[in-house]
Design an enzyme around this catalytic site. Structure first.
Site, short mmCIF file in Angstrom:
data_model
loop_
_atom_site.label_atom_id
_atom_site.label_comp_id
_atom_site.label_asym_id
_atom_site.label_seq_id
_atom_site.Cartn_x
_atom_site.Cartn_y
_atom_site.Cartn_z
N GLU A 278 0.83 -1.21 0.00
CA GLU A 278 0.00 0.00 0.00
C GLU A 278 0.87 1.26 0.00
O GLU A 278 0.54 2.26 -0.65
CB GLU A 278 -0.94 -0.02 1.22
CG GLU A 278 -2.12 0.92 1.09
CD GLU A 278 -3.22 0.59 2.09
OE1 GLU A 278 -3.59 -0.59 2.21
OE2 GLU A 278 -3.71 1.52 2.75
N GLU A 281 2.08 1.67 -3.40
CA GLU A 281 0.97 2.13 -4.23
C GLU A 281 0.75 3.64 -4.05
O GLU A 281 0.56 4.38 -5.03
CB GLU A 281 -0.31 1.36 -3.87
CG GLU A 281 -1.50 1.70 -4.76
CD GLU A 281 -2.80 1.05 -4.30
OE1 GLU A 281 -2.79 0.36 -3.27
OE2 GLU A 281 -3.82 1.27 -4.98
N CYS A 304 -8.43 -1.93 4.16
CA CYS A 304 -8.34 -3.09 5.06
C CYS A 304 -9.68 -3.51 5.65
O CYS A 304 -9.82 -4.61 6.14
CB CYS A 304 -7.41 -2.79 6.23
SG CYS A 304 -5.78 -2.31 5.72
N SER A 324 -7.42 1.96 -2.22
CA SER A 324 -6.22 1.18 -2.50
C SER A 324 -6.65 -0.17 -3.07
O SER A 324 -7.65 -0.75 -2.64
CB SER A 324 -5.43 0.97 -1.22
OG SER A 324 -4.52 -0.09 -1.38
N LYS A 363 -15.64 -9.55 7.96
CA LYS A 363 -14.55 -10.38 7.43
C LYS A 363 -15.07 -11.73 6.93
O LYS A 363 -14.49 -12.33 6.03
CB LYS A 363 -13.47 -10.61 8.50
CG LYS A 363 -12.62 -9.39 8.80
CD LYS A 363 -11.51 -9.20 7.78
CE LYS A 363 -10.79 -7.87 7.99
NZ LYS A 363 -9.96 -7.49 6.84
N GLU A 366 -16.10 -10.89 3.59
CA GLU A 366 -14.95 -10.62 2.73
C GLU A 366 -14.31 -11.93 2.24
O GLU A 366 -14.00 -12.07 1.06
CB GLU A 366 -13.91 -9.81 3.50
CG GLU A 366 -12.68 -9.46 2.68
CD GLU A 366 -11.58 -8.78 3.51
OE1 GLU A 366 -11.21 -7.66 3.17
OE2 GLU A 366 -11.13 -9.38 4.51
N GLU A 371 -13.86 -12.58 -5.49
CA GLU A 371 -12.50 -12.17 -5.91
C GLU A 371 -11.42 -12.82 -5.06
O GLU A 371 -10.24 -12.76 -5.43
CB GLU A 371 -12.32 -10.64 -5.74
CG GLU A 371 -13.34 -9.76 -6.48
CD GLU A 371 -14.56 -9.47 -5.63
OE1 GLU A 371 -14.45 -9.50 -4.40
OE2 GLU A 371 -15.64 -9.25 -6.20
N CYS A 520 -10.58 -1.58 14.69
CA CYS A 520 -10.87 -3.01 14.85
C CYS A 520 -11.01 -3.43 16.30
O CYS A 520 -11.72 -4.39 16.61
CB CYS A 520 -9.77 -3.83 14.19
SG CYS A 520 -9.46 -3.31 12.50
#
Lengths: 590, 173
Positions: A278, A281, A304, A324, A363, A366, A371, A520
Site C-alpha cells: 500500500e 501504491e 483493510c 487502494s 470479514k 470478505e 475475488e 478493529c
C-alpha cells in the site's frame, strides 16, 4: 451545577446530566436495557425507572434531566417492583430458550432478570413472531429474541449512516429490521456487525462457524492454519473474565496450538506486507500526480476494512478508484498460506484449510467474496470472531488464564509493532508513515516514539500535515511536498469526510478509514459490550504491544523481505498484483 | 395538500403512471428540504396513486434523501397508509380505546360478514376495502368508522347495511 438528593444523599452534578448519569456519579447503578452511553437514551425499555418526589409517575432516569432541589429515590419497593414488572413483561414475549441461545451467560436481559430477583415467570402471553434471517454471510437475526430496544437501529443509522434497520409496523407486531421486515440481503447492510455488538440479547449475532473449524481440525487430510488479527490479543482475555486491555498474545498462541492447529500465524505479518504494497501504491500514485501529471485518483483510501469497502460499493461507487487496490491483511495471509506456504510444505492449495480469527463480522463476508480465490480455491476458508474463538477455547476445556505464553510459528508468524497498531484508529496511517517517510527521506519518522499523535485517539475525524524534506535522490520529486492525511473511524464519519472532499472543502493525499468505532479493537466481533472506556484500554494495550517490540517498522520485517526475495519479487510486481491486489464493483443501492 | 388526502381508486384512474410520477417529483421538490416532509409526501403520494407501491416508496426515499427502511417504517406505523391497491371505497373501523370499549369490535365483525372480506382485503368487485384504524379523534362519537373521508358516528353493528348503502349507489350512478 445542580444540587439534588439521591436516596437521601445530597450530590452536586453538572447541569444537563440525566438522572441516570447523576446516579452513576453517586455510585448507584441503575439497571438499563435500551440505554447506550453517549449513543442512545430514549426511555424505551422503562427498566431504569426511578421515583422523583412530586412527580406522580415513575420516570425513566435515562431521559429525565436533573433539576435543582430534585429528590430522587432509586431503591424503594415501588421502584423495585415496577422494574421487575417491566422485565417480566419483556420476558413474557421473549423466546426464552436460554440454554441453547448464543448469548447464554452473556445476555443483558438474562442478567437483569437475575439481578432484579425474578424467580418465576408470572405472565404468560403471545410470543414475538419468529423470523430468522439467514441471508447474510456474516450475520444472523432472530426476531423472536428481539426486545425492540432500538440499539441496533441507532448504531446502524446514527453511527454508521447505513440505515439498514428501522422499526417496522407497530405495537406488539413491531419488528426491527430492513424495510417491510425483509431480509438484510435486500438492503445496503455492510455487515459491520455493530448491531450485533450492541444487541443486549441474541437477536443479532455473527454466523456461528465454530463447527466448521472443529470439522477441519478433525480432518487428517487438511493442514489447518490459523491467523489472528492484531485486535484479538487485546480483547480475547475478556471472554475469560480478564480485564479489557489485557494482552494475551502468548496465551492465545498456546491455546490455538492445543486446539490442534498445524500452524499459528499472525495477521501482523500480512499487515506488514500490506504496508509494503500500500505504501508503494501511494508513492506511485503521488509520482503519477506530481511528476507525470497524470490524472490519478487521490486521496487514496485504505482498504483493510471490509465494511468500509462495501459502503463505498453501495454509496460512493464513483470513488472506487480512490480505494487502494490492496487486499486486506486477512486476505493477503490467505493467499500467501495457500500459495507460498503450501509450496514450502509441498501441499496443494485445496489441502490447506485457512482459519482467520477476526474482531469482525464483515470479514466473514470478505472471505466469501468471489475475488478472494487467488490460490485457485477460497483463500480464507472460515472466519471466526473473537467471541467464537473464546467459545471454542472453552469447549476445548482449556483453562485460558493458566496457560503459558508461546510464540507464533515461522515464517508467517512474525509481525512488527507497526502491524499491531492496525488494530486501532490511526494505526494503519501511523504504520504506513513509519515506512513511507523512512523510505523517502532515509530518516526515521520525526514523531516522539514514532507515534503520529495528531491522528491517534477517539476523535471521529483527525487530520495532519507532514512536510517532506531532505529526500533521498529516488524520491526527490517529493521534496518540499506537504502530505495531507486524514483518519476517520465509523462510516458516519467516513461519509462526512467524503462529502467534504466532494464539496471541495477538504483535500488529502491519503485517508485511513476503519468501519467500527475506535477501529478493529471496537469491531462487531469483539467481546461485548464495547464502551469508550473499553476501547481506550484495548488501544493502550495495543500501543504497549507495539512499544515492547524491537521490530516496529513494517519494512524491517525480515520474513516479509524473505517473502519478496523468494517468491513475490517486488512490491506491486506481477505476482503481487495477482495475489495481493483486488478490484471493487459497484453495487446497486437499494 | 387537501387534494392529496383524497383516496383515489387505482383501477379507475386514467392518468398514466408517468404523469403521476412527474407530479410526485414536483411534490418531492417542494418538500425535499423540509425535515418533516415525509408524512405529507406519503399522504399526497397515496392520494395520487391510490396506494403506496414499492417503486413509489423507493422514489420518495431517494427524493427526500431518507433511508428506505425509515420510509417503510413510517408507512407500516400508520394504518392510513396502504401498500396494497385498494377498492373504490375504503372502510376504516376505529379500534382506538373509546371505540373499542363502545363496540368497535362488533362493528368490525359485522362489516367483515357483510362485505365477506377480512381486514386488509378488498372485495372481488373492487368496491370496498376494509381496514382497521386507531383513533380518528372522534372519541365522543364512538364507535366510529370512516368510509373514504366521511366519518360515521355511533355505528350499530345491526345497521351496517344502511351505512354502506350509499356507497353502492355511487358506483351504480
Amino acid at each position: 451545577m445542580i444540587n439534588l438528593t439521591i436516596d437521601n444523599s445530597p450530590i452536586e452534578v453538572a447541569e444537563g446530566l440525566s438522572v441516570l448519569e447523576a446516579c452513576k456519579q453517586a455510585g448507584i447503578k441503575i439497571p438499563t436495557l435500551c440505554y447506550l452511553e453517549k449513543i442512545q437514551a430514549i426511555g424505551a425499555c422503562r427498566v431504569c425507572l426511578v421515583e422523583i418526589e412530586g412527580v406522580h409517575d415513575l420516570v425513566a432516569s435515562c431521559v429525565m434531566p436533573v433539576s435543582e432541589g430534585m429528590k430522587v429515590s432509586t431503591n424503594n419497593r415501588r421502584v423495585r417492583e415496577a422494574r421487575k414488572v417491566v422485565v417480566e413483561l419483556l420476558l413474557s414475549e421473549h423466546d426464552g430458550d436460554c440454554q441453547t441461545c448464543d448469548r447464554n451467560e452473556d445476555c443483558e436481559l438474562q442478567n437483569l432478570a437475575h439481578d432484579l430477583g425474578i424467580k418465576e415467570l408470572r405472565y404468560e402471553g403471545e410470543k414475538a413472531l419468529r423470523c430468522k434471517d439467514n441471508s447474510m454471510v456474516g450475520l444472523v437475526r432472530d426476531s423472536a429474541k428481539c426486545i425492540s430496544c432500538r440499539r441496533c437501529v441507532t448504531v446502524c443509522t446514527a453511527i454508521q449512516s447505513v440505515s439498514a434497520l428501522f422499526p417496522q409496523s407497530r405495537g406488539f407486531k413491531t419488528t426491527i429490521g430492513p424495510a417491510f421486515a425483509q431480509n438484510l440481503d435486500t438492503v445496503t447492510c455492510v455487515q459491520c456487525g455493530q448491531c450485533a455488538a450492541v444487541c443486549p440479547v441474541g437477536a443479532i449475532s455473527e454466523r456461528d462457524q465454530t463447527d466448521e473449524v472443529w470439522a477441519a481440525l478433525d480432518d487428517p487430510t487438511k493442514t489447518v492454519v490459523v491467523q489472528t488479527a492484531p485486535a484479538i490479543r487485546a480483547a480475547l482475555g475478556e471472554c475469560f473474565g480478564m480485564e479489557p486491555g489485557t494482552l494475551v498474545t502468548g496465551k492465545m498462541t498456546t491455546a490455538l496450538r492445543r486446539m490442534g492447529f498445524d500452524a499459528v500465524f499472525d495477521t501482523n505479518f500480512s499487515a506488514d506486507l500490506t504496508i509494503m504494497e500500500e505504501g508503494t501504491e501511494l508513492l506511485t500514485r503521488l509520482k503519477k500526480a506530481l511528476v507525470d501529471k497524470e490524472d490519478v485518483a487521490l486521496p487514496m483510501f485504505t482498504s483493510c476494512s471490509p465494511g468500509w469497502i462495501q459502503f463505498m460499493e453501495y454509496f460512493y461507487p464513483d470513488m472506487l478508484p480512490n480505494l487502494s487496490t490492496c487486499k486486506s491483511p486477512q486476505q493477503m495471509m490467505g493467499a500467501m498460506v495457500k500459495t507460498y506456504y503450501a509450496q514450502k510444505l509441498g501441499k496443494k492449495p485445496e489441502e490447506m484449510f485457512m482459519v482467520s480469527v477476526m474482531p469482525c463480522t464483515a470479514k466473514k463476508f470478505e472471505a466469501a467474496r468471489a475475488e478472494m480465490n487467488s490460490s485457485g480455491v477460497q483463500d480464507v476458508d472460515v472466519v471466526l470472531t473473537t467471541r467464537e474463538l473464546g467459545k471454542m477455547i472453552t469447549q476445548a476445556g482449556i483453562d485460558f488464564q493458566a496457560l503459558e505464553d508461546s510464540e507464533m510459528d515461522a515464517p508467517l508468524g512474525l509481525g512488527s509493532g507497526a502491524a499491531d497498531i492496525f488494530a486501532n484508529t490511526g494505526g494503519v496511517m501511523e504504520a504506513a508513515l513509519r515506512t513511507a517517510y523512512e523510505l523517502v527521506t532515509g530518516r526515521e519518522l520525526p514523531f516522539d516514539n514514532l507515534h503520529v499523535t495528531p491522528v491517534a485517539g477517539l476523535d471521529g475525524i483527525k487530520e495532519a500535515e507532514i512536510t517532506i524534506e531532505g529526500t533521498v535522490p529516488a524520491w526527490s520529486f517529493l521534496e518540499g511536498v506537504t502530505a495531507k492525511i486524514a483518519v476517520v473511524h465509523t462510516l458516519g464519519n467516513a461519509r462526512k469526510l467524503i462529502e467534504r472532499i466532494r464539496a471541495g472543502e477538504a483535500s488529502y493525499h491519503f485517508v485511513e478509514v476503519m468501519t467500527c468505532p475506535g477501529g478493529c479493537i471496537g469491531g462487531g466481533g469483539q467481546p461485548r459490550i464495547t464502551t469508550d472506556e473499553v476501547r481506550k484500554k484495548r488501544i493502550a494495550a495495543i500501543y504497549a504491544e507495539d512499544e515492547g517490540k524491537t521490530l516496529r517498522k513494517s519494512h524491517e520485517n525480515e520474513a516479509v523481505a524473505k517473502l519478496y526475495e523468494d517468491f513475490l519479487g517486488a512490491p506491486l510486481g506481477h505476482l503481487s498484483h495477482e495475489l495481493l491486489h483486488t478490484k471493487y464493483t459497484e453495487k446497486e443501492r437499494v | 395538500m387537501s387534494d392529496g388526502l383524497k383516496t383515489t381508486c387505482a383501477g379507475c384512474s386514467d392518468v398514466d403512471e408517468q404523469e403521476l410520477m412527474t407530479r410526485l417529483d414536483e411534490v418531492l421538490e417542494e418538500y425535499k428540504d423540509n425535515s418533516g416532509g415525509l408524512i405529507p409526501v406519503l399522504q399526497i403520494a397515496q392520494g395520487l396513486f391510490g396506494y403506496l407501491p414499492e417503486n413509489v416508496l423507493r422514489h420518495i426515499a431517494t427524493g427526500l434523501n431518507k433511508p428506505y427502511s425509515e420510509v417503510a417504517g413510517v408507512v407500516g406505523f400508520y394504518s392510513f397508509f396502504s401498500t396494497q391497491p385498494r377498492g373504490k371505497n375504503v372502510v376504516r373501523v376505529c379500534l382506538g380505546t373509546a371505540c373499542y370499549v363502545r363496540g368497535g369490535k362488533q362493528v368490525l365483525d359485522s362489516l367483515k360478514k357483510e362485505l365477506g372480506i377480512d381486514v386488509g382485503e378488498t372485495t372481488a368487485d373492487k368496491n370496498f376495502s376494509l381496514e382497521v384504524a386507531r383513533c380518528f379523534g372522534a372519541c365522543g362519537l364512538a364507535p366510529a368508522i370512516m368510509i373514504n373521508d366521511d366519518v360515521h358516528q355511533r355505528v350499530k353493528p345491526a345497521r351496517i347495511k344502511q351505512v354502506l348503502a350509499p356507497y353502492y349507489e355511487k358506483e351504480d350512478a
